[in-house]
Scaffold this active site. Sequence first.
Site, mmCIF file in Angstrom:
data_model
loop_
_atom_site.group_PDB
_atom_site.id
_atom_site.type_symbol
_atom_site.label_atom_id
_atom_site.label_comp_id
_atom_site.label_asym_id
_atom_site.label_seq_id
_atom_site.Cartn_x
_atom_site.Cartn_y
_atom_site.Cartn_z
ATOM 1 N N LYS A 37 2.334 -3.479 7.155
ATOM 2 C CA LYS A 37 2.568 -3.596 5.701
ATOM 3 C C LYS A 37 4.014 -3.216 5.373
ATOM 4 O O LYS A 37 4.659 -3.844 4.534
ATOM 5 C CB LYS A 37 1.590 -2.712 4.916
ATOM 6 N N TYR A 70 -1.620 -0.696 11.090
ATOM 7 C CA TYR A 70 -1.805 -1.354 9.784
ATOM 8 C C TYR A 70 -0.643 -1.028 8.852
ATOM 9 O O TYR A 70 -0.001 -1.922 8.286
ATOM 10 C CB TYR A 70 -3.133 -0.905 9.152
ATOM 11 N N THR A 128 0.827 -1.201 0.000
ATOM 12 C CA THR A 128 0.000 0.000 0.000
ATOM 13 C C THR A 128 0.870 1.263 0.000
ATOM 14 O O THR A 128 2.036 1.216 0.401
ATOM 15 C CB THR A 128 -0.896 -0.003 1.265
ATOM 16 N N ASP A 129 0.266 2.381 -0.393
ATOM 17 C CA ASP A 129 0.996 3.663 -0.313
ATOM 18 C C ASP A 129 1.088 4.156 1.138
ATOM 19 O O ASP A 129 1.856 5.073 1.433
ATOM 20 C CB ASP A 129 0.327 4.737 -1.202
ATOM 21 N N GLU A 130 0.310 3.523 2.045
ATOM 22 C CA GLU A 130 0.308 4.000 3.436
ATOM 23 C C GLU A 130 1.655 3.766 4.123
ATOM 24 O O GLU A 130 1.926 4.359 5.163
ATOM 25 C CB GLU A 130 -0.838 3.350 4.221
HETATM 26 N N1 LIG Z 1 -8.267 -1.482 -0.373
HETATM 27 C C1 LIG Z 1 -7.321 -0.608 -0.692
HETATM 28 O O1 LIG Z 1 -7.613 0.564 -0.943
HETATM 29 C C2 LIG Z 1 -5.879 -1.052 -0.789
HETATM 30 C C3 LIG Z 1 -4.955 -0.165 -1.325
HETATM 31 C C4 LIG Z 1 -3.613 -0.575 -1.466
HETATM 32 C C5 LIG Z 1 -3.248 -1.852 -1.054
HETATM 33 N N2 LIG Z 1 -4.180 -2.689 -0.511
HETATM 34 C C6 LIG Z 1 -3.711 -4.039 -0.112
HETATM 35 O O2 LIG Z 1 -4.386 -4.966 -0.953
HETATM 36 C C7 LIG Z 1 -4.630 -6.187 -0.247
HETATM 37 C C8 LIG Z 1 -6.104 -6.535 -0.301
HETATM 38 O O3 LIG Z 1 -6.844 -5.449 0.274
HETATM 39 P P1 LIG Z 1 -8.441 -5.480 0.317
HETATM 40 O O4 LIG Z 1 -8.889 -4.081 0.389
HETATM 41 O O5 LIG Z 1 -8.946 -6.366 -0.736
HETATM 42 O O6 LIG Z 1 -8.664 -6.161 1.739
HETATM 43 P P2 LIG Z 1 -9.905 -6.971 2.333
HETATM 44 O O7 LIG Z 1 -9.853 -6.717 3.797
HETATM 45 O O8 LIG Z 1 -11.150 -6.659 1.590
HETATM 46 O O9 LIG Z 1 -9.549 -8.491 2.026
HETATM 47 C C9 LIG Z 1 -8.498 -9.176 2.668
HETATM 48 C C10 LIG Z 1 -8.724 -10.670 2.467
HETATM 49 O O10 LIG Z 1 -7.634 -11.358 3.094
HETATM 50 C C11 LIG Z 1 -8.161 -12.435 3.846
HETATM 51 N N3 LIG Z 1 -7.220 -12.704 4.950
HETATM 52 C C12 LIG Z 1 -6.937 -11.914 6.015
HETATM 53 N N4 LIG Z 1 -6.005 -12.493 6.790
HETATM 54 C C13 LIG Z 1 -5.694 -13.676 6.199
HETATM 55 C C14 LIG Z 1 -4.804 -14.724 6.516
HETATM 56 N N5 LIG Z 1 -4.042 -14.690 7.616
HETATM 57 N N6 LIG Z 1 -4.729 -15.776 5.684
HETATM 58 C C15 LIG Z 1 -5.494 -15.850 4.578
HETATM 59 N N7 LIG Z 1 -6.369 -14.891 4.232
HETATM 60 C C16 LIG Z 1 -6.466 -13.809 5.034
HETATM 61 C C17 LIG Z 1 -9.523 -11.973 4.322
HETATM 62 O O11 LIG Z 1 -10.368 -13.050 4.660
HETATM 63 C C18 LIG Z 1 -9.995 -11.195 3.095
HETATM 64 O O12 LIG Z 1 -10.658 -12.053 2.185
HETATM 65 C C19 LIG Z 1 -4.112 -5.954 1.177
HETATM 66 O O13 LIG Z 1 -2.825 -6.512 1.270
HETATM 67 C C20 LIG Z 1 -4.034 -4.439 1.315
HETATM 68 O O14 LIG Z 1 -3.026 -4.066 2.197
HETATM 69 C C21 LIG Z 1 -5.475 -2.328 -0.364
#
Ligand SMILES: NC(=O)c1ccc[n+]([C@@H]2O[C@H](COP(=O)([O-])OP(=O)(O)OC[C@H]3O[C@@H](n4cnc5c(N)ncnc54)[C@H](O)[C@@H]3O)[C@@H](O)[C@H]2O)c1
Length: 356
Positions: free
Chosen positions: A159, A155, A130-132
């Site tokens: 990351k 969080y 993430t950019d965070e």
């Molecule tokens: N949503 C955003 O805006 C954003 C932006 C940049 C990066 N990200 C990154 O993208 C990725 C996905 O984000 P998202 O928004 O889809 O998140 P989300 O919370 O919607 O989904 C996360 C998924 O991971 C699963 N999970 C959690 N812990 C787990 C574990 N220990 N083992 C197996 N599965 C597990 C959960 O059940 C869920 O299905 C993350 O790594 C997040 O840091 C998200």
Amino acid sequence: MSIRIIITGGAGFIGSNLVRHVFDNTSYHIVVIDKLTYAGSTESIADLLESDRVELEQCDIADRAAMTRVFERCMPDYLINLAAETHVDRSIDDAESFMQSNIIGVYVLLELCRQRVRENPGFRAVHVSTDEVYGSLGTEGCFSETTPYAPNSPYAASKASADHLVRAWVKTYGTPVMVTNCSNNYGPRQYPEKLIPLMVLNALEAAELPVYGDGLQIRDWLYVEDHCHGILKVLHEGESGRHYNIGGNNEYTNIDIVKRLCTEVEKHCPAAGNKAMKKRGCSSYQNLITFVEDRPGHDRRYAIDASRIRNELGWSPVHDMADGIAKTVAWYIQHPDWCQAVTKGRYARQRLGIVG
Ligand SMILES: NC(=O)c1ccc[n+]([C@@H]2O[C@H](COP(=O)([O-])OP(=O)(O)OC[C@H]3O[C@@H](n4cnc5c(N)ncnc54)[C@H](O)[C@@H]3O)[C@@H](O)[C@H]2O)c1
């Protein structure tokens, strides 16, 4: 035999959209690994699971024995890691699961990738970050891949830790992993605790639209499908150990986003005809906006310089904000069953992340 890809976190928001994107744009066999926490739901990929090209293993990425069994059975050519705890407010309330999934989980995956590449030298992985990790910006400038890490929430710190682990495994063992650092995503199937679905669902029920602090925090928004396209490009064409920032060059304040959502909801469901709005005596969705206590450590501004992925890999987003927001709001309005199924008994749209 077809190429086999593991997508961890594939039942979450970005993961389920990525599984769809990979399904539609490749002939790969997809193994979704997901712990199915409150944020993960089989409903998000139910249609895809009907195909014999997609399978789901309910598994915790931090469980080394279970993950070893999955790797031995799947024998993957590729892995994309999206499994993580992702809600900043929840990390403020209790960081334990963030440390387990986002740090120990990545350590376990890196060890399995290191082993897998010995059996299959063509194996590659992408770790989605993430950019965070870069912290907060002032009014000028953007995050580039050389911006020093300065995470401000539990969080973001988890990351950032994982990104450092990836770096060490690339440098020490030569494990072929790329990292993407993306800005805020929006689109279908995002858990309703996050800003955009929360505001749409609350507006439809004439509930308050809680905006943190003064609402002037700036985020760089990207439609989730554009992110998925970028992740797949990095998997196929990226250079091991390299980071790729992904962003839409789309900066909006949170309050702007909430007002845009109100306008979009009005188009589908005019306030004048909404019984809940009438009952509340409210004639405009914008009247539901309520400024509430800010998030502790709330980053003020994020903005991404995506010139590396644009110039080196030829990626660019195709969705503009108007188009993306229209599609997104329409999706939540048309899928009340999904919204109910993923929240029932798990989350009642209450405020989280206040330091007591
Ligand atoms: N949503 C955003 O805006 C954003 C932006 C940049 C990066 N990200 C990154 O993208 C990725 C996905 O984000 P998202 O928004 O889809 O998140 P989300 O919370 O919607 O989904 C996360 C998924 O991971 C699963 N999970 C959690 N812990 C787990 C574990 N220990 N083992 C197996 N599965 C597990 C959960 O059940 C869920 O299905 C993350 O790594 C997040 O840091 C998200």
